[in-house]
Design a protein around this motif. Structure first.
Motif, PDB file in Angstrom:
ATOM      1  N   TYR A 566       0.877  -1.043  -0.031  1.00  0.00           N
ATOM      2  CA  TYR A 566       0.063  -0.088  -0.086  1.00  0.00           C
ATOM      3  C   TYR A 566       0.710   1.229   0.055  1.00  0.00           C
ATOM      4  O   TYR A 566       0.406   2.249  -0.637  1.00  0.00           O
ATOM      5  CB  TYR A 566      -0.885  -0.003   1.289  1.00  0.00           C
ATOM      6  N   ARG A 571      -1.010   4.568  -1.484  1.00  0.00           N
ATOM      7  CA  ARG A 571      -1.955   4.486  -0.526  1.00  0.00           C
ATOM      8  C   ARG A 571      -1.704   4.509   1.046  1.00  0.00           C
ATOM      9  O   ARG A 571      -1.798   3.762   1.714  1.00  0.00           O
ATOM     10  CB  ARG A 571      -2.767   3.184  -0.703  1.00  0.00           C
ATOM     11  N   ASP A 573      -2.636   6.502   3.609  1.00  0.00           N
ATOM     12  CA  ASP A 573      -3.714   6.385   4.791  1.00  0.00           C
ATOM     13  C   ASP A 573      -3.898   4.846   5.044  1.00  0.00           C
ATOM     14  O   ASP A 573      -4.039   4.354   6.259  1.00  0.00           O
ATOM     15  CB  ASP A 573      -5.093   6.892   4.410  1.00  0.00           C
ATOM     16  N   ASP A 574      -4.275   3.656   3.929  1.00  0.00           N
ATOM     17  CA  ASP A 574      -4.175   2.297   3.943  1.00  0.00           C
ATOM     18  C   ASP A 574      -3.248   1.655   4.610  1.00  0.00           C
ATOM     19  O   ASP A 574      -3.260   0.914   5.577  1.00  0.00           O
ATOM     20  CB  ASP A 574      -4.494   1.787   2.763  1.00  0.00           C
ATOM     21  N   SER A 575      -2.102   2.190   4.157  1.00  0.00           N
ATOM     22  CA  SER A 575      -0.852   1.603   4.731  1.00  0.00           C
ATOM     23  C   SER A 575      -0.457   2.100   6.319  1.00  0.00           C
ATOM     24  O   SER A 575      -0.263   1.191   6.872  1.00  0.00           O
ATOM     25  CB  SER A 575       0.427   2.289   3.896  1.00  0.00           C
ATOM     26  N   ARG A 577      -2.758   2.653   8.429  1.00  0.00           N
ATOM     27  CA  ARG A 577      -3.944   1.833   9.118  1.00  0.00           C
ATOM     28  C   ARG A 577      -3.644   0.346   9.323  1.00  0.00           C
ATOM     29  O   ARG A 577      -3.567  -0.021  10.442  1.00  0.00           O
ATOM     30  CB  ARG A 577      -5.175   1.804   8.411  1.00  0.00           C
TER      31      ARG A 577
END
Length: 742
Positions: A566, A571, A573-575, A577
């Protein structure tokens, strides 16, 4: 003079002082008694060496109070002491209560009319008064120097260089009070200088510390070694054997889990056996079984009882490690214990120590693994003579500890011996070459790693077949080398072929098949094929979760890899999280000090950096660096990599000039441990160039490209001076004793 008895307790007020024989327990308490004599109505000095001596001394003291007490028996005397005194509290010292079999509480007065002091080598007596248990250890270096230079006649040695020489003596003696007192007395009686004593000490520590010192009023024993001998003689024979065995290892951080692990494998089953064992193996196995087995059976409580006995005489201490307790022996006591192995038994204990350490070399993670390299290094005088099965095991242990060049030497030795032997098997040679290739790869010698891996692959295909799991593993290893040298397309072909074969031979849900999928996904990521990498990693995560559960370390690794992809896809924000959850789980499941946890710190810090959260990134990476220094050591390549990552963040923060020393230190470590032909040394050169440009620009931070990804992979990787402080501690503890006795 009357005293208020309303504050009396039903129990005696007790202070327990424990420590190694000769550490100054009695002298400390005697000095306190002299200073505070006026605070007590009477002082009793009781020989605590045995039950008869305690009974006799208490009876004698009480009978001395007057004719009305002269016919009292022990029980009456104890009852008398349990009653309040009209003249104030009494102070009773039970000195040298060292017998672990002595039941002391029935020999103590009841009630709060007495303050009771107990000195002992037996640490377990601290349970009598956990909140007022003082454990004496060693002096500070400065206290030790002052003791060495303070002569018994009251003068101080201020000769030129005396301070430096005294400091060297203190360090050589581990700041042990009895050894320092013996050294000072020796220098005073022989009129030799501190420099001369230091030379004698370095040339024959055992002889010097065994030399009797006469006419010293404050030494219970005539020498340091005599104090240790007194404790040793009271140990059961098998406990004596344990201490002798431990003396063959380094004095610090011996993991108890190693013994449990060795017992699990019958004190015999190596992780990798290249040829048949020799006589040394059979001798070592017999010694380990004699020490640790009872009636031929392993029982961990036997080990527990042995450690209790050693702690009871303060010959060892236990400290918490990561998932294992660590045994510590004072360096002087360690040398003494080694000297107490009979000459005719030296080879037997040496063989047992070599076997025990070799059994700790395991492919899978074990809690003891990170602590073994210092013990292997301690045995470096034996390296040239190791049986190749031990050499192979030592090579693995040294690699785990970051001693990569030493590890390589061991593995080259194994391969050399096997090539020369006509009776060595092809599979044994392939296994040894595989370990050698791993060593080359770890040092960044990628061409040599590739050449060896090609040979291993050919040997395995001939001996085990194209579809054998070991053949497929070698293919995966070679593909990793291709990735490291930038031959990504060739790596992909090898990995895709291996994955197809694993699915056919081992099935979709086999751990090796899932691991191969993960390896291929990493290559897709390196090729920029992020969608394919993500799809594979999501499948790996799904299978790991179904088969192993969400909290299994392998499942968490799969989440880590997905989070890194991610990151590569932008990505963030995904990473963030995913990687925050990875770090949380790793701390809970494997602990903060596990290698995977340290990698997770770095991965999450990289994401924070991309998100512009530089202070959080720097804090995470600083914590990772602190832990790596603590766990791996200051000069481990993993520590150096964390230094570079922290420097990268600080440069981005505009603090580049403050990182100069950090970067240069990292480069020195990488050059020393890995050489200069690897991506981390290249990264060091790049950072150095950027820092130089920063200096030339007057400190203005250049624009930092975010294209450089350095993502962690879970698989890479005396009593005369002690009172200055201790008298205050004792006084505070005893203040409550006096108060409640008034």
């Amino acid at each position: 003079m009357g005293h208020d008895t309303s504050k009396l307790s039903d129990e005696p007020r007790i202070l327990v002082v424990t420590g190694l024989g000769g550490c100054g327990k009695t002298q400390l308490i005697l000095k306190f008694m002299r200073v505070h004599e006026a605070d007590f109505s009477s002082l009793f000095f009781i020989d605590g060496s045995s039950r008869p001596r305690i009974r006799a001394d208490i009876t004698r003291y009480v009978r001395a109070f007057g004719a009305e007490h002269s016919q009292m028996g022990f029980d009456d005397c104890l009852a008398f002491l349990s009653q309040p005194s009209p003249n104030g509290p009494r102070l009773i010292l039970y000195d040298n209560v060292d017998d672990p079999d002595l039941d002391l509480p029935p020999l103590l007065p009841r009630g709060g009319s007495c303050a009771v002091l107990i000195t002992s080598r037996n640490r377990s007596l601290g349970e009598l008064a956990p909140e007022s248990h003082l454990e004496l250890d060693v002096m500070t270096v400065d206290e030790s120097v002052e003791l060495l230079l303070y002569n018994p006649d009251g003068t101080t040695n201020l000769a030129p260089g005396a301070q430096e020489d005294a400091r060297a003596i203190a360090e050589a003696l581990g700041c042990l009070p009895i050894a320092l007192t013996q050294a000072r007395s020796y220098m005073y009686q022989t009129k030799c200088t501190a420099r001369s004593y230091l030379e004698r000490l370095l040339n024959g520590k055992g002889r010097l510390l065994s030399h009797p010192i006469k006419n010293h009023p404050n030494m219970r024993y005539v020498s340091t070694y005599a104090a240790f001998d007194a404790s040793f003689e009271m140990l059961p024979p098998r406990v004596q054997q344990v201490l002798r065995l431990l003396s063959c290892f380094h004095w610090g951080d011996f993991p108890l889990e190693l013994i449990v692990l060795a017992a699990k494998f019958g004190f015999s089953q190596y992780d990798q056996k290249y040829i048949e064992h020799g006589d040394e193996f059979r001798i070592g196995k017999a010694v380990l079984e004699e020490i640790f087995l009872s009636d031929g059976q392993w029982d961990v409580t036997t080990l527990d009882n042995m450690l209790i006995a050693l702690q009871n005489y303060s010959l060892v201490t236990l400290a918490p490690g990561v998932d294992t307790l660590l045994v510590q022996i004072h360096p002087v006591a360690h040398e003494w214990a080694r000297s107490r192995i009979p000459n005719e038994e030296q080879a037997q204990y040496q063989a047992a120590a070599l076997l025990l350490l070799a059994l700790g070399a395991r492919e899978e993670y074990t809690p003891s693994a990170q602590y073994l390299s210092s013990h292997a290094a301690h045995m470096n005088h034996l390296w040239d003579h190791l049986h190749i099965n031990n050499a192979g095991a030592f090579g693995s242990i040294l690699r785990e500890g970051g001693l990569l060049h030493d590890s390589l030497n061991m593995k080259e030795k194994v391969v050399s011996v096997l090539r020369q032997r006509s009776d060595s098997s092809t599979i044994a040679l392939a296994n040894a070459l595989h370990a050698l290739a791993t060593a080359y790869y770890g040092l960044g010698r990628l061409k040599q790693a590739e050449d060896v891996q090609v040979e291993v692959l050919q040997l395995r295909r001939e001996a085990q077949g194209e579809r054998h799991p070991k053949t497929l593993q070698t293919s995966s290893d070679l593909s990793r080398t291709y990735v490291a040298v930038g031959r990504l397309r060739e790596a992909e072909i090898l990995q895709a072929t291996a994955l197809k074969l694993r699915r056919q031979v081992q099935g979709e849900r086999h751990p090796d098949t899932i691991a191969e999928s993960s390896i291929l996904a990493e290559t897709y990521r390196d090729l920029g094929r992020y969608t394919e990498a993500r799809d594979l990693e999501e499948e790996v995560l799904r299978l790991r979760t179904e088969i192993l559960g969400p909290r299994h370390p392998e499942t968490i690794k799969a989440s880590n890899n997905l989070g890194c992809t991610y990151h590569s896809m932008g990505r963030y924000d995904d990473s963030e999280r995913v990687l925050e959850e990875v770090l949380r789980l790793l701390k809970e499941v494997v602990g903060e000090r596990h290698p995977d946890t340290l990698d997770a710190y770095g991965n999450l810090a990289n994401v924070y950096r991309e998100l512009g959260r530089l202070d959080e990134a720097a804090a995470l990476q600083s914590e990772a660096l602190r832990l790596r220094k603590d766990i791996l050591g200051e000069r481990h390549p993993g520590t150096a990599r964390a230094m570079l990552d922290l420097a990268e963040i600080r440069v981005t923060q505009g603090k580049g000039l403050a990182t100069r020393d950090l970067v240069h230190n990292a480069g020195s470590i990488i050059s020393e441990t890995l050489g200069q032909n690897n991506r981390w040394y290249s990264h060091y050169l790049d950072l150095s160039a950027r820092l130089k440009a920063l200096e030339e620009s007057g400190g203005q931070s250049p624009v930092i490209k975010s294209g450089t990804e350095l993502v962690y992979s879970p698989k890479s990787s005396s009593f005369m001076l002690l009172p200055a402080l201790l008298m205050l501690i004792v006084a505070i503890m005893l203040a409550s004793l006096v108060y409640y006795s008034l």
